[in-house]
Design a protein around this motif. Structure first.
Motif, PDB file in Angstrom:
ATOM      1  N   LYS A   1       0.859  -1.176   0.000  1.00  0.00           N
ATOM      2  CA  LYS A   1       0.000   0.000   0.000  1.00  0.00           C
ATOM      3  C   LYS A   1       0.899   1.230   0.000  1.00  0.00           C
ATOM      4  O   LYS A   1       2.042   1.174   0.465  1.00  0.00           O
ATOM      5  CB  LYS A   1      -0.855   0.021   1.268  1.00  0.00           C
ATOM      6  N   THR A   2       0.362   2.365  -0.457  1.00  0.00           N
ATOM      7  CA  THR A   2       1.163   3.589  -0.501  1.00  0.00           C
ATOM      8  C   THR A   2       1.594   3.984   0.914  1.00  0.00           C
ATOM      9  O   THR A   2       2.705   4.450   1.132  1.00  0.00           O
ATOM     10  CB  THR A   2       0.346   4.744  -1.108  1.00  0.00           C
TER      11      THR A   2
ATOM     12  N   ILE B   1      11.793   6.663  -6.340  1.00  0.00           N
ATOM     13  CA  ILE B   1      12.631   5.798  -5.500  1.00  0.00           C
ATOM     14  C   ILE B   1      13.575   4.990  -6.380  1.00  0.00           C
ATOM     15  O   ILE B   1      14.775   4.870  -6.099  1.00  0.00           O
ATOM     16  CB  ILE B   1      11.752   4.851  -4.653  1.00  0.00           C
ATOM     17  N   ALA B   2      13.022   4.468  -7.470  1.00  0.00           N
ATOM     18  CA  ALA B   2      13.847   3.659  -8.382  1.00  0.00           C
ATOM     19  C   ALA B   2      14.997   4.492  -8.930  1.00  0.00           C
ATOM     20  O   ALA B   2      16.132   4.007  -9.065  1.00  0.00           O
ATOM     21  CB  ALA B   2      12.978   3.126  -9.511  1.00  0.00           C
ATOM     22  N   ASP B   3      14.706   5.768  -9.224  1.00  0.00           N
ATOM     23  CA  ASP B   3      15.750   6.671  -9.736  1.00  0.00           C
ATOM     24  C   ASP B   3      16.894   6.803  -8.755  1.00  0.00           C
ATOM     25  O   ASP B   3      18.064   6.663  -9.107  1.00  0.00           O
ATOM     26  CB  ASP B   3      15.146   8.063  -9.981  1.00  0.00           C
ATOM     27  N   ILE B   4      16.529   7.100  -7.505  1.00  0.00           N
ATOM     28  CA  ILE B   4      17.555   7.319  -6.477  1.00  0.00           C
ATOM     29  C   ILE B   4      18.376   6.048  -6.279  1.00  0.00           C
ATOM     30  O   ILE B   4      19.600   6.077  -6.207  1.00  0.00           O
ATOM     31  CB  ILE B   4      16.904   7.755  -5.147  1.00  0.00           C
TER      32      ILE B   4
ATOM     33  N   PRO C   1       0.135   9.941  -7.702  1.00  0.00           N
ATOM     34  CA  PRO C   1      -0.081   8.505  -7.737  1.00  0.00           C
ATOM     35  C   PRO C   1       1.160   7.736  -7.277  1.00  0.00           C
ATOM     36  O   PRO C   1       2.272   8.257  -7.321  1.00  0.00           O
ATOM     37  CB  PRO C   1      -0.393   8.221  -9.203  1.00  0.00           C
ATOM     38  N   LYS C   2       0.913   6.515  -6.854  1.00  0.00           N
ATOM     39  CA  LYS C   2       1.992   5.691  -6.312  1.00  0.00           C
ATOM     40  C   LYS C   2       3.090   5.470  -7.347  1.00  0.00           C
ATOM     41  O   LYS C   2       4.272   5.419  -7.025  1.00  0.00           O
ATOM     42  CB  LYS C   2       1.405   4.358  -5.869  1.00  0.00           C
ATOM     43  N   ARG C   3       2.658   5.385  -8.622  1.00  0.00           N
ATOM     44  CA  ARG C   3       3.607   5.094  -9.692  1.00  0.00           C
ATOM     45  C   ARG C   3       4.749   6.117  -9.716  1.00  0.00           C
ATOM     46  O   ARG C   3       5.923   5.778  -9.847  1.00  0.00           O
ATOM     47  CB  ARG C   3       2.856   5.115 -11.025  1.00  0.00           C
ATOM     48  N   ASN C   4       4.380   7.409  -9.542  1.00  0.00           N
ATOM     49  CA  ASN C   4       5.401   8.452  -9.589  1.00  0.00           C
ATOM     50  C   ASN C   4       6.389   8.318  -8.444  1.00  0.00           C
ATOM     51  O   ASN C   4       7.604   8.454  -8.623  1.00  0.00           O
ATOM     52  CB  ASN C   4       4.749   9.828  -9.515  1.00  0.00           C
ATOM     53  N   LEU C   5       5.854   8.054  -7.257  1.00  0.00           N
ATOM     54  CA  LEU C   5       6.694   7.909  -6.081  1.00  0.00           C
ATOM     55  C   LEU C   5       7.664   6.754  -6.271  1.00  0.00           C
ATOM     56  O   LEU C   5       8.876   6.886  -6.021  1.00  0.00           O
ATOM     57  CB  LEU C   5       5.807   7.677  -4.855  1.00  0.00           C
TER      58      LEU C   5
END
Lengths: 360, 346
Positions: free
Chosen positions: A14-15, A53-56, A45-49
């Motif tokens: 969950k977010t 995270i994936a970027d970092i 949206p959760k997708r952006n978050l």
């Protein structure tokens, strides 16, 4: 591939859980996490978050399949009931000092795995609740993409012979077992025929099999914080609801109800039973009183399969007796499930079993 | 012979009686014929007809009961008109967004299907086939429905109305529920009929299980499977699945039912289930008589109380369909209105 796994893990959460998972993972620094928390994305949206995270993460050097595996394990720990776990028992251990350190265990198991499987196989370990949780990922040689079904989750309770394992492909089973045996320095990995979704209940069943049922009350006394104080047995919900009934209603068969309850408490104890979702019986017994009933070939047994399913089957079987849907006393193969620590059974007539032994 | 009374100790009788099956009013006649029903003029089953029968097998069908269709014509021109009307109805629905995240219907084809009749009075079956895009956006058959009428013994439509009504007692449908609902709506508005889910009571299942056990089992055929739902007051347990090897089930039936008779009587069905349940009671002390029978199945078919059926045996397709037809006609004419499907009793 790492990013793919990361997205998959967060996709299952969950977010609201994402940040607690991140803190547990401790891969990102607290500065990073607070930066994420303050960012605008938290509202989006959760997708952006997850993308952020994936970027970092992907900018870090030590972001590899093993560290993502740890994240995956943390997600599994939050919802262990999403997997079906089966119990295995290590037998004939030769080694006194097994590797209790998760990092050590990871290196050892990784070494053995790479001998049997693809060199890109990976192991991640996390210590949680007195057990080492492991994720093994065994890729196919040709396939570059991440394949979720080729990962296996393991829980090893330290200082015990118990290993819980999620379902695995038959093709890798033999080699994986060999790798585990080598790693833990054992000769045998025994399948206990005990499967379920509730990790705690499985552990309870597998490790405390001789103090279940009526004896469980003594064990709970030990576990309680103040063992010397007087023990009030945990009251079951059912009793409370019965007391709340209208005083003008009297139960006609109260004596019988009481008798039934006593009989059940004697075999099951008064505590809540460990949770199992399924009981599976393969039965080959003769029909009762077959000769009088007029069945052709009365000595030939009937082949049946009986499955009991529900959210908590052992509790359910006790309730079956309580509600009068079963004759009491219940047969031992239903009452002794806790001490047998099994949920897949084969039942045969006594004579049948003997004859099989003789033929052997 | 072990009877139910011997299983139920007096303590239990005060709390429970058999639910919805043995003591409920009968939904099925006192006896049923178990002889195999062959397709009409069985020696002339053509390849096409055999294909049509085969297409019924190994699929999960939702069974609906249909009331007579008003002004339904069996001409190819009429079929074309219907398919046009239905595809535009479906298109309108998908514009409304009824099929989001699901299979999207496209072209519709309606036509007669041969080979699904057993006696002269039966209507030839009619099929509705909807092609469309499935979830992976591939072109596929997304919905199939068949109007059948198999071995109809008596037509409930009065003689003077028979010209304007066509009666298909059952409709088998397979596809996503969203499409199913919109097609049912279209049928109801187009032909002034009523489409209802044909739900089966525990008693109906008892009959079906016994009837199908009576057909001699092929060696290595699927076991007889009975799924019982445990009443809610017994927390923790939701269902008990009881499987018995087909040959053993037949051994039990042979005792209660003499070989030379083609009729299966109600007493025999009852005795057969008593025997089956008493065996489980012997093994596990659980009284199945206090639980609901939810699903039955064997090598002929699987049926559940919520009106889903799966057929397996080519040879006995017509027996199953004829039985369903009979049940649907009974429901329609109201001869057994007192037995509601038990799922509503809960």
């Amino acid at each position: 591939m790492e990013v793919d796994i990361l997205k998959r893990c967060f996709g299952k959460c969950k977010t609201s859980d994402i940040f607690s998972v991140l803190k547990k993972w401790s891969f990102l620094s607290s500065a990073d996490i607070s930066h994420l928390e303050s960012a605008e994305t938290i509202k989006g949206p959760k997708r952006n978050l997850v993308g952020l995270i994936a970027d970092i993460c992907s900018r870090r050097d030590n972001f590899n399949i093993e560290s993502v595996g740890e994240l995956d394990l943390i997600c599994v720990q939050m919802n262990p009931s999403k997997c079906i776990w089966s119990c295995y028992q290590l037998e004939e251990s030769n080694d006194e000092d097994e590797a209790f350190d998760p990092v050590q265990l990871k290196q050892k198991l990784g070494k053995h795995l790479r001998l049997c499987f693809d060199p890109k196989s990976s192991v991640s370990t996390v210590l949680h609740n007195g057990a080492v949780w492991m994720k093994l990922y065994i890729p196919q040689q040709r396939n570059q993409k991440y394949q979720a079904p080729r990962s296996v989750y393991l829980i090893h309770y330290l200082h015990t012979p118990l290993i819980l394992m999620t379902g695995l492909k038959a093709s890798i089973k033999e080699f994986l077992f060999q790798a585990l045996l080598n790693c833990f320095n054992c000769k045998k990995l025994l399948e206990m025929k005990l499967t379920g979704r509730q990790v705690d209940s499985l552990k309870e069943l597998a490790l405390n099999r001789w103090c279940q049922g009526d004896f469980s009350k003594f064990r709970y006394e030990q576990v309680q914080r103040r063992p010397l104080s007087e023990i009030l047995p945990r009251k079951r919900k059912v009793d409370e609801s019965e007391e709340e009934l209208d005083p003008n209603i009297t139960c006609e068969n109260e004596g019988m109800k009481k008798r039934r309850k006593e009989m059940l408490d004697k075999v099951f104890g008064t505590n809540t039973q460990p949770v199992l979702e399924k009981l599976d019986f393969k039965v080959r017994v003769r029909y009762k009183d077959a000769k009088n009933f007029g069945i052709a070939d009365p000595d030939v047994p009937f082949t049946c399969e009986v499955k009991f399913e529900g959210p908590s089957v052992i509790e359910g079987i006790r309730n079956l007796g309580r509600c009068g849907m079963a004759k009491l006393p219940l047969p031992p193969h239903l009452t002794r499930i806790t001490s047998l620590a099994k949920n897949h059974f084969v039942l045969t007539d006594k004579g049948e079993l003997d004859s099989k032994h003789k033929s052997k | 012979m072990a009877s139910r009374n011997s299983l139920q100790t007096p303590e239990c009788q005060t709390t429970y009686t058999r639910i919805g099956s043995c003591f409920a009013p009968r939904a099925t006649p006192k006896s049923c014929n178990i002889a195999r029903i062959a397709p009409i003029l069985s020696r002339q089953v053509s390849g096409e007809e055999e294909e049509n029968i085969k297409a019924l097998l190994n699929k999960t069908w939702h069974v609906f009961g249909l009331s007579p269709l008003y002004n339904f014509e069996r001409k190819s021109s009429a079929f074309q008109r219907y398919s046009k009307s239905l595809s535009s109805a479906l298109e309108a629905e998908s514009h409304k967004g009824c099929f989001v995240d699901n299979d999207v219907p496209g072209s519709v084809e309606i036509g007669g299907i041969r080979g699904l009749t057993v006696n002269i009075g039966d209507q030839n079956a009619v099929g509705i086939f909807v092609r469309g895009k499935n979830r992976k956006a591939e072109d596929a058959m997304v919905y199939t429905a068949l109007f059948c009428c198999v071995n109809l013994q008596f037509c409930p439509i009065p003689k003077d109305l028979q010209a304007s009504f066509k009666y298909f007692p059952i409709m088998l449908a397979s596809g996503p529920v969203a499409i199913m609902n919109s097609i049912n709506n279209w049928l109801e508005s187009q032909f002034d009929c009523r489409v209802t889910k044909l739900k089966f009571s525990s008693n109906d299942l008892l009959w079906m299980a016994s009837l199908w056990s009576a057909y001699t089992p092929v060696p290595k055929s699927r076991p007889l499977e009975l799924v019982y739902a445990v009443p809610q007051e017994c927390e923790g347990l939701s269902k008990i699945t009881y499987r018995m090897a087909a040959a053993d089930a037949k051994r039990l039936l042979d005792i209660v039912h003499p070989d030379d008779s083609d009729e299966l009587t109600e007493e025999e069905v009852q005795a057969y289930f008593d025997a089956l349940e008493s065996h489980l009671c012997y093994m596990f002390h659980a009284k199945l008589g206090t639980m609901y029978l939810r699903t039955v199945g064997n090598s002929i078919a699987y049926v559940s109380t919520d009106g889903k059926i799966k057929l397996f045996s080519m040879d006995y397709v017509f027996n199953v369909l004829a039985h369903l037809t009979q049940l649907s006609v009974e429901r329609f004419t109201g001869t057994s209105l007192q037995t509601l499907p038990f799922s509503q009793n809960e």
